[in-house]
Design an enzyme around this catalytic site. Sequence first.
Site, short mmCIF file in Angstrom:
data_model
loop_
_atom_site.label_atom_id
_atom_site.label_comp_id
_atom_site.label_asym_id
_atom_site.label_seq_id
_atom_site.Cartn_x
_atom_site.Cartn_y
_atom_site.Cartn_z
N GLU A 55 146.19 43.66 -19.34
CA GLU A 55 146.51 42.89 -18.14
C GLU A 55 147.93 42.35 -18.25
O GLU A 55 148.36 41.93 -19.33
CB GLU A 55 145.52 41.72 -18.04
CG GLU A 55 145.74 40.84 -16.84
CD GLU A 55 144.81 39.63 -16.83
OE1 GLU A 55 144.52 39.13 -15.73
OE2 GLU A 55 144.39 39.17 -17.91
N LYS A 155 141.03 41.79 -9.62
CA LYS A 155 140.45 40.74 -10.45
C LYS A 155 139.83 39.64 -9.59
O LYS A 155 140.44 39.14 -8.65
CB LYS A 155 141.52 40.13 -11.35
CG LYS A 155 140.99 39.11 -12.35
CD LYS A 155 142.11 38.60 -13.24
CE LYS A 155 141.62 37.62 -14.28
NZ LYS A 155 142.73 37.11 -15.09
N CYS A 188 139.88 40.52 -18.03
CA CYS A 188 140.07 39.23 -18.70
C CYS A 188 138.96 38.21 -18.45
O CYS A 188 137.83 38.38 -18.89
CB CYS A 188 141.44 38.67 -18.34
SG CYS A 188 142.06 37.48 -19.58
#
Length: 459
Positions: A55, A155, A188
Amino acid sequence: YVAAVYEHESILSPNPTVLVDRRSALELMGRNLDIYEQQVVAAASQGAQIIVFPEDGIHGFNFTRSSIYPYLDFVLHSHSGKWNPCREPYLFNDTEVIQRLSCMALKNKIFLVANLGTKQPCEHTDPQCPPDGRYQFNTNVAFDDDGTLVATYRKHNLYFEYAFDTPPEPDYKLFDTPFAGKFGMFTCFDILFFEPAVNLIRQYNLKQIVYPTAWMNQLPLLSAVEFQQAFATAFNVNILAANIHHPTLGMTGSGIYTPVKSFIYHNMESYGGKLIVAEIPVITTDHETNLGKTPGRVSGKGNAQLPPPFYAEMMYDNFTFVPVWGEKGELQVCANTLCCYLNYRRAVLTDELYALGVFDGLHTVHGTYYVQACALVKCGGLSFSTCGQEVTDATAVIDFQLWGNMSTPYIFPLLLTSGITLDFADHMGWKNNYYFISKNKTSSGLLTAALYGRWYEKD
């Protein structure tokens, strides 16, 4: 199959909040993409069939909403057609980064997953359209070995990322490969939440996950490699996790994980990137967890000599602890509805303080989520107040059985040893409404043995 992940020390903008033009943004991103290209060539030469990058690896971080704009590529998330950016660069403007990634995949005949910033114009008739008339997303892209864009994921659980928008709905994104079937994709902070990570795995019965991350390690319970492994174990999946490498920011920890084995990199000492290439088995079926023997009950007789509980902060939460004294014993400690039990034996009595801690409540710092945790940890020093501190080295080798009456089925078993290395439990699983983990002699000094439960319904 053979997989690769690259822990990348990204070349960062010296002033991320300053507005630059697209040319300057592309120049900076190009320097990171040059490194990516070298790593793709290296991975392919070692037989890798898929490679995952971290990321924020291409553009960096700490932007504002406006300063990140020149770094964003245009990606049509609803694009139903098969677009090959390398072969059809003329279809859309502002797709230079996507084109380069596509060409790397095509030239090296490898599946490639990377993370970049994307933009999508929106109409003011859309009630969620931001005032500046565009969405900005933290996006993963996946290309097949022909360079075709096969999946984009936006995300969902942003971690203080003011430059980006949360997508209106969670994306459930997967792509198919000839060598390992379907891969799911998330990013993440997503790993700590039900949507979309857990739901994606459950709905599609996924066995392979690609996971770009920019993770700041937090011991004793949330170091990157520790939690990545726990997630692979808990869901019986393979995870290809690529993290950023910036030791000054506490960022390191990547790996290729199976439920029973891992190939990891965690390095806070040196600089530069690291390519991990490993061959791992394709998981085809759900294996039954070997439950081993039933944990022994803690008998009432021990209560007279149970050590006194104390309180200390760990992971910004107020844990209730009992000290783990002597060479062996049976302990219990409770908070709210959760009771944690420990049977332990130390091979050699070292001059180190350990404690058994419990927390059952809402975690509220750097994100809000409900945690049920039973944790055996090494304390930072010999006084109670040091329990919960970040510790990286230990010498005590311990046999233990740890269990708790967890109220959630989502338990992540953590087992971390000296030097931030991983160990694997002998047995773990459910027995009579208790979840347990047991280990006969850790491979090296024990840092953390924990059951980290996420009670998603109470978030």
